[in-house]
Write a protein that holds these residues in place. Structure first.
Motif, PDB file in Angstrom:
ATOM      1  N   GLY A 245      -3.314   3.776   5.889  1.00  0.00           N
ATOM      2  CA  GLY A 245      -4.684   3.593   5.280  1.00  0.00           C
ATOM      3  C   GLY A 245      -5.117   2.096   5.664  1.00  0.00           C
ATOM      4  N   ASP A 246      -6.056   1.492   4.755  1.00  0.00           N
ATOM      5  CA  ASP A 246      -6.546   0.476   5.068  1.00  0.00           C
ATOM      6  C   ASP A 246      -5.720  -0.809   5.436  1.00  0.00           C
ATOM      7  OD1 ASP A 246      -9.560   1.426   5.070  1.00  0.00           O
ATOM      8  OD2 ASP A 246      -8.899   1.784   3.004  1.00  0.00           O
ATOM      9  N   THR A 247      -4.693  -0.978   4.373  1.00  0.00           N
ATOM     10  CA  THR A 247      -3.898  -2.161   4.297  1.00  0.00           C
ATOM     11  C   THR A 247      -3.165  -2.039   5.825  1.00  0.00           C
ATOM     12  OG1 THR A 247      -4.043  -2.245   2.160  1.00  0.00           O
ATOM     13  CG2 THR A 247      -2.174  -3.533   3.195  1.00  0.00           C
TER      14      THR A 247
ATOM     15  N   ARG B  89      -0.181   4.090   0.996  1.00  0.00           N
ATOM     16  CA  ARG B  89      -0.932   4.958   2.221  1.00  0.00           C
ATOM     17  C   ARG B  89      -0.360   4.487   3.535  1.00  0.00           C
ATOM     18  NH1 ARG B  89      -6.583   4.875   2.496  1.00  0.00           N
ATOM     19  NH2 ARG B  89      -6.701   6.931   3.187  1.00  0.00           N
TER      20      ARG B  89
ATOM     21  N   GLY C 290     -11.792  -1.188  -1.892  1.00  0.00           N
ATOM     22  CA  GLY C 290     -12.732  -0.199  -1.874  1.00  0.00           C
ATOM     23  C   GLY C 290     -14.088  -0.821  -2.098  1.00  0.00           C
ATOM     24  N   GLY C 291     -14.455  -1.694  -2.875  1.00  0.00           N
ATOM     25  CA  GLY C 291     -15.834  -2.489  -3.209  1.00  0.00           C
ATOM     26  C   GLY C 291     -16.178  -2.552  -4.607  1.00  0.00           C
ATOM     27  N   SER C 292     -15.228  -2.101  -5.421  1.00  0.00           N
ATOM     28  CA  SER C 292     -15.474  -2.366  -6.818  1.00  0.00           C
ATOM     29  C   SER C 292     -15.403  -3.660  -6.930  1.00  0.00           C
ATOM     30  CB  SER C 292     -14.834  -1.424  -7.656  1.00  0.00           C
ATOM     31  OG  SER C 292     -13.290  -1.378  -7.481  1.00  0.00           O
ATOM     32  N   THR C 293     -14.453  -4.461  -6.521  1.00  0.00           N
ATOM     33  CA  THR C 293     -14.097  -5.937  -6.582  1.00  0.00           C
ATOM     34  C   THR C 293     -14.944  -6.515  -5.731  1.00  0.00           C
ATOM     35  OG1 THR C 293     -12.117  -5.521  -7.405  1.00  0.00           O
ATOM     36  CG2 THR C 293     -12.466  -7.630  -6.797  1.00  0.00           C
TER      37      THR C 293
ATOM     38  N   THR D  81     -14.092  -0.826   1.567  1.00  0.00           N
ATOM     39  CA  THR D  81     -13.390   0.377   2.611  1.00  0.00           C
ATOM     40  C   THR D  81     -13.923   1.717   2.087  1.00  0.00           C
ATOM     41  OG1 THR D  81     -11.568   0.599   1.066  1.00  0.00           O
ATOM     42  CG2 THR D  81     -11.485  -1.070   3.038  1.00  0.00           C
TER      43      THR D  81
ATOM     44  N   SER E  32       0.655  -1.044   0.243  1.00  0.00           N
ATOM     45  CA  SER E  32       0.044   0.035  -0.036  1.00  0.00           C
ATOM     46  C   SER E  32       0.953   1.182   0.087  1.00  0.00           C
ATOM     47  CB  SER E  32      -0.991   0.143   1.368  1.00  0.00           C
ATOM     48  OG  SER E  32      -1.609   1.156   1.302  1.00  0.00           O
TER      49      SER E  32
ATOM     50  N   PRO F  79      -3.398  -3.507  -0.912  1.00  0.00           N
ATOM     51  CA  PRO F  79      -4.875  -2.811  -1.676  1.00  0.00           C
ATOM     52  C   PRO F  79      -5.109  -3.378  -2.897  1.00  0.00           C
ATOM     53  CG  PRO F  79      -3.492  -1.127  -1.635  1.00  0.00           C
ATOM     54  CD  PRO F  79      -2.714  -2.113  -0.984  1.00  0.00           C
ATOM     55  N   LEU F  80      -6.395  -3.769  -3.404  1.00  0.00           N
ATOM     56  CA  LEU F  80      -6.779  -4.439  -4.529  1.00  0.00           C
ATOM     57  C   LEU F  80      -6.712  -3.049  -5.635  1.00  0.00           C
ATOM     58  CD1 LEU F  80      -9.790  -6.427  -3.802  1.00  0.00           C
ATOM     59  CD2 LEU F  80      -7.646  -7.284  -4.399  1.00  0.00           C
ATOM     60  N   TYR F  81      -5.845  -3.176  -6.601  1.00  0.00           N
ATOM     61  CA  TYR F  81      -5.927  -2.550  -7.659  1.00  0.00           C
ATOM     62  C   TYR F  81      -6.134  -3.175  -9.000  1.00  0.00           C
ATOM     63  CZ  TYR F  81      -3.416   1.466  -5.433  1.00  0.00           C
ATOM     64  OH  TYR F  81      -2.971   2.440  -4.464  1.00  0.00           O
ATOM     65  N   PHE F  82      -7.289  -2.763  -9.463  1.00  0.00           N
ATOM     66  CA  PHE F  82      -7.959  -3.670 -10.675  1.00  0.00           C
ATOM     67  C   PHE F  82      -7.770  -4.956 -10.508  1.00  0.00           C
ATOM     68  CE2 PHE F  82      -5.464   0.246 -11.947  1.00  0.00           C
ATOM     69  CZ  PHE F  82      -6.811   1.051 -12.458  1.00  0.00           C
ATOM     70  N   SER F  83      -8.285  -5.438  -9.215  1.00  0.00           N
ATOM     71  CA  SER F  83      -8.593  -6.749  -8.616  1.00  0.00           C
ATOM     72  C   SER F  83      -7.304  -7.544  -8.253  1.00  0.00           C
ATOM     73  CB  SER F  83      -9.267  -7.503  -9.832  1.00  0.00           C
ATOM     74  OG  SER F  83     -10.858  -6.833  -9.670  1.00  0.00           O
TER      75      SER F  83
ATOM     76  N   THR G 152      -7.354  -5.316   0.878  1.00  0.00           N
ATOM     77  CA  THR G 152      -8.281  -4.394   1.106  1.00  0.00           C
ATOM     78  C   THR G 152      -8.903  -3.802  -0.261  1.00  0.00           C
ATOM     79  OG1 THR G 152      -6.778  -2.764   1.038  1.00  0.00           O
ATOM     80  CG2 THR G 152      -7.251  -3.566   3.386  1.00  0.00           C
TER      81      THR G 152
HETATM   82  C1  LIG Z   1      -5.716   2.604  -9.061  1.00  0.00           C
HETATM   83  C2  LIG Z   1      -6.690   2.141  -8.014  1.00  0.00           C
HETATM   84  C3  LIG Z   1      -7.183   0.858  -8.415  1.00  0.00           C
HETATM   85  C4  LIG Z   1      -8.228   0.281  -7.560  1.00  0.00           C
HETATM   86  N1  LIG Z   1      -8.874  -0.737  -7.905  1.00  0.00           N
HETATM   87  C5  LIG Z   1      -9.633  -1.549  -7.047  1.00  0.00           C
HETATM   88  C6  LIG Z   1     -10.291  -2.673  -7.395  1.00  0.00           C
HETATM   89  O1  LIG Z   1     -10.105  -3.317  -8.300  1.00  0.00           O
HETATM   90  N2  LIG Z   1     -11.262  -3.335  -6.421  1.00  0.00           N
HETATM   91  C7  LIG Z   1     -11.612  -2.575  -5.266  1.00  0.00           C
HETATM   92  O2  LIG Z   1     -12.502  -3.109  -4.635  1.00  0.00           O
HETATM   93  N3  LIG Z   1     -10.897  -1.518  -5.032  1.00  0.00           N
HETATM   94  C8  LIG Z   1     -10.089  -0.870  -5.986  1.00  0.00           C
HETATM   95  N4  LIG Z   1      -9.403   0.280  -5.397  1.00  0.00           N
HETATM   96  C9  LIG Z   1      -9.582   0.800  -4.119  1.00  0.00           C
HETATM   97  C10 LIG Z   1      -8.506   0.455  -2.926  1.00  0.00           C
HETATM   98  O3  LIG Z   1      -8.325  -1.035  -3.047  1.00  0.00           O
HETATM   99  C11 LIG Z   1      -9.072   0.756  -1.688  1.00  0.00           C
HETATM  100  O4  LIG Z   1      -9.298   2.262  -1.340  1.00  0.00           O
HETATM  101  C12 LIG Z   1      -8.230   0.343  -0.547  1.00  0.00           C
HETATM  102  O5  LIG Z   1      -9.078   0.090   0.625  1.00  0.00           O
HETATM  103  C13 LIG Z   1      -7.073   1.136  -0.340  1.00  0.00           C
HETATM  104  O6  LIG Z   1      -6.383   0.749   0.583  1.00  0.00           O
HETATM  105  P1  LIG Z   1      -5.029   1.435   1.375  1.00  0.00           P
HETATM  106  O7  LIG Z   1      -5.480   2.553   2.107  1.00  0.00           O
HETATM  107  O8  LIG Z   1      -4.259   0.442   2.362  1.00  0.00           O
HETATM  108  O9  LIG Z   1      -4.213   2.127   0.480  1.00  0.00           O
HETATM  109  C14 LIG Z   1      -8.439   0.917  -6.112  1.00  0.00           C
HETATM  110  C15 LIG Z   1      -7.715   1.950  -5.950  1.00  0.00           C
HETATM  111  C16 LIG Z   1      -6.976   2.588  -6.711  1.00  0.00           C
HETATM  112  C17 LIG Z   1      -6.038   3.902  -6.238  1.00  0.00           C
END
Ligand SMILES: Cc1cc2nc3c(=O)[nH]c(=O)nc-3n(C[C@H](O)[C@H](O)[C@H](O)COP(=O)(O)O)c2cc1C
Length: 184
Positions: free
Chosen positions: A14-16, A11, A124-127, A157, A9, A80-84, A122
């Protein structure tokens, strides 16, 4: 017991980080964390030197990390998940484990898979389904010698920060307690 955490992560608070902290409050022994976003390590360039038994051609801080991976009883991948999937810098760092994988393969021994492994994710919820990232993480952890692998995800999150996700925090604590029993 020695635990090595790879944090993907960017951050700091952050969440992680919330899941990592819950785990760290409970795990016994020495704990070290490597932040992929603050590392200057190069990615694997597939030069094939390690395939020929020559080790990694890139002479940077990774050699020290190889030694830490070898001695760790517990390895943690947190992202964190980035694009799953896992974040780019974490995947980039993990690409360098190819040299460890090749070293084992050249010895014909394979990993003993005696270590504990933990995946902390972690999103956000899109996955809705983090299975893609879990699968990738398990492959990486197995390559580094983890047999007992546990996984925790705080998904959603955007609405409930991981630091308030009692279920996920509890699972991170439970994993630490299990490793304390298995490895301390
Ligand atoms: C570039 C990018 C891609 C992301 N892709 C996803 C995703 O595919 N699925 C999802 O659920 N959240 C996605 N997120 C949201 C983060 O995973 C989420 O905010 C996470 O809690 C952040 O953790 P952190 O605070 O430890 O960085 C994405 C965020 C960013 C910035």
């Amino acid at each position: 017991m020695y635990t090595l955490i790879f944090n993907g992560s960017p951050r700091r608070a952050g969440d992680t980080s919330a899941l990592i902290q819950a785990f760290c409050r409970e795990i016994q022994g020495q704990v070290e964390q490597i932040d992929a976003y603050r590392s200057t390590l190069s990615p694997c360039v597939d030069c094939r030197r390690c395939a020929g038994g020559g080790g990694c051609v890139i002479n940077d801080g990774m050699q020290e990390i190889y030694e830490k991976v070898e001695k760790a009883q517990v390895l943690v991948l947190a992202s964190p998940l980035y694009f799953s999937t896992l974040t780019g810098p974490l995947l980039s760092l993990c690409s360098r484990f190819q040299a460890l994988y090749m070293a084992r393969r050249n010895q014909g021994s394979g990993w003993e898979q005696t270590k504990g492994g933990l995946v902390l994710l972690t999103g956000g919820g899109s996955t809705k389904d983090p299975s893609c990232a879990f699968r990738t993480s398990r492959i990486i952890l197995r390559e580094m010698g983890a047999g007992e692998i546990r996984q925790v995800a705080s998904i959603g999150t955007d609405h409930l920060p991981a630091g308030e996700d009692e279920e996920a925090l509890g699972q991170a604590v439970a994993a630490a307690r299990e490793f304390n029993t298995l490895f301390a």
